[in-house]
Enzyme design. Structure first.
Site, short mmCIF file in Angstrom:
data_model
loop_
_atom_site.label_atom_id
_atom_site.label_comp_id
_atom_site.label_asym_id
_atom_site.label_seq_id
_atom_site.Cartn_x
_atom_site.Cartn_y
_atom_site.Cartn_z
CG ASP A 93 4.51 -4.77 18.79
OD1 ASP A 93 3.54 -4.51 18.05
OD2 ASP A 93 5.15 -5.83 18.75
CE LYS A 132 12.53 -8.78 2.21
NZ LYS A 132 11.61 -7.68 1.93
CG PHE A 171 6.72 2.71 6.59
CD1 PHE A 171 6.85 2.57 5.22
CD2 PHE A 171 6.69 4.00 7.11
CE1 PHE A 171 6.96 3.67 4.39
CE2 PHE A 171 6.80 5.10 6.30
CZ PHE A 171 6.93 4.95 4.93
CB SER A 202 8.27 -6.93 4.95
OG SER A 202 9.65 -6.82 5.24
N GLY A 215 5.16 -21.99 -3.68
CA GLY A 215 4.14 -21.00 -4.00
C GLY A 215 4.68 -19.72 -4.62
CG HIS A 216 8.81 -17.88 -6.52
ND1 HIS A 216 10.10 -18.04 -6.98
CD2 HIS A 216 8.66 -16.54 -6.34
CE1 HIS A 216 10.71 -16.88 -7.05
NE2 HIS A 216 9.84 -15.95 -6.68
CE LYS A 226 1.57 -4.95 4.25
NZ LYS A 226 1.75 -3.86 5.25
CE1 TYR A 229 4.66 -8.72 3.77
CE2 TYR A 229 4.94 -9.35 1.46
CZ TYR A 229 4.86 -8.37 2.43
OH TYR A 229 4.98 -7.05 2.08
CB THR A 277 3.18 -5.65 -0.68
OG1 THR A 277 3.83 -6.40 -1.71
CG2 THR A 277 2.19 -6.57 0.02
CG ASP A 278 3.77 -5.84 -6.10
OD1 ASP A 278 4.21 -6.45 -5.10
OD2 ASP A 278 4.47 -5.64 -7.12
CD GLU A 279 5.34 -10.33 -2.27
OE1 GLU A 279 5.00 -11.46 -1.88
OE2 GLU A 279 6.47 -9.85 -2.09
#
Length: 351
Positions: free
Chosen positions: A59, A198, A81, A85, A293-294, A163, A159, A134-136
């Site tokens: 870890d 996914k 990485f 996720s 929350g999408h 990040k 998530y 991430t772009d999120e």
């Protein structure tokens, strides 16, 4: 041959990155992965006899282990990485995302800082810590515009919030301690070895078995899709030539609604599996309640990466999707083995 430490190198993007670098003889990889549900050692089976790949189960939050690996192998770079996720999983259980993505990244940065401080001046100057994000973290876009490297952070899920926190920590370690860091923020990846919770692998596998193809809400949420091998090349490019302290957005120039993605996959399966009893596969599409929350739309402006480092994606949406569907058709045994009981394509994130 240079040595790099890759964390999360048995996961989807990390695994593709490790395979590409080791098979092509670009570097020796010390691969640290905790082998949670999304980490699959079978992805790396082809490297079993390759001395340029050293796998270590562990870890990033284990400071002693990370410190030992850094001392023993003396890498000239770290590519991080390692992360929880999946947005839906973060809705069901956010604490694990904070532990791995925030606390784990902090521990990794601390171990890296101690190691970096002991290097010679020339080795310090050439060392890099690349953090894959991430772009999120940027939140949701309206109908127009795209995320740039200066877009304010506005994460909307546990998530993306985790990040975002890790991104800020990486930035802080550069500005506070001088650690030569790089951050990449990518759009939605797809391609070989993606865990089947996914959208794309889930759709392919469900369609082949005649199961429902769930579409959240009205199916009009938009994402920019990036073929994973293009993303890995972008990471290599930033690692080799990016300016320390900088952020680089990585996108595929392939905006599609979720409904367009699923219908494209159905069309490819109709073509590539002509004897399927479930054709036309689009008849399996089922609309389900939207994710809490999408975010409505993501789009990446990758012009900085193109202008400064001369990177553009090789695959377009059509070619990348065809390669992806064919890979899953050719590797159904991998898909069966990767689902060890912790995930059976059930709906997650309905809290």
């Amino acid at each position: 041959m240079k040595t790099i430490l890759v964390t999360g190198g048995a996961g989807f993007i990390g695994g593709n990155f490790v395979l590409g670098n080791v098979v092509q003889g670009k570097c020796r990889v010390i691969n640290l992965d905790a082998l949670t549900y999304a980490g699959n050692p079978e992805t790396l089976d082809s490297l079993a006899q390759n001395d340029a790949h050293v796998f270590v189960e562990g870890d990033i939050g284990d400071r002693d282990l990370v410190a030992d690996l850094l001392s023993r192998y003396q890498p000239s770079a770290i590519v991080n990485f390692a992360a929880e996720s999946h947005v839906d999983r973060s809705i069901d259980g956010p604490a694990e995302f904070i532990q791995t993505n925030v606390v784990g990244t902090l521990n990794l940065l601390e171990a890296t800082r101690e190691y970096w401080n002991q290097l010679s001046a020339s080795d310090q100057a050439s060392f890099r810590f690349l953090h894959v994000s991430t772009d999120e973290v940027y939140g949701s876009l309206g109908e127009d515009g795209a995320f740039t490297e200066t877009t304010p952070y506005a994460p909307n899920s546990p998530y993306s919030a985790s990040k975002a926190a890790s991104d800020h920590l990486v930035r802080a370690y550069h500005h506070t301690y001088g650690l030569p860091v790089l951050t990449t923020n990518c759009s939605n990846n797809y391609g070989p070895y993606q865990f089947p919770e996914k959208l794309i692998p889930l759709t392919i596998l469900n369609a082949l078995e005649g199961k429902a193809l769930p579409i959240y809400g009205d199916g009009q949420n938009i994402r920019d899709w990036l073929y994973v091998e293009d993303h890995c090349i972008a990471i290599e490019t930033v690692l080799d030539n990016g300016r320390p302290g900088e952020v680089y957005n990585v996108g595929g120039n392939s905006e599609r609604t979720n409904l367009q993605v699923v219908t494209t996959l159905c069309g490819l399966l109709d073509e590539l599996v002509p004897d399927s009893p479930h054709r036309p596969h689009a008849d399996l599409i089922t609309y389900v309640d939207d994710r809490p929350g999408h975010d409505r739309r993501y789009a990446i402006d990758a012009s900085k990466l193109e202008a400064e480092l001369n990177w553009t994606p090789d695959e377009n949406f059509s070619s990348g999707m065809r390669r992806t569907v064919q890979w899953y058709l050719d590797h159904r045994d991998w898909c069966a083995r990767v689902q060890d009981g912790s995930y059976r394509r059930e709906r997650l994130g309905t809290a």
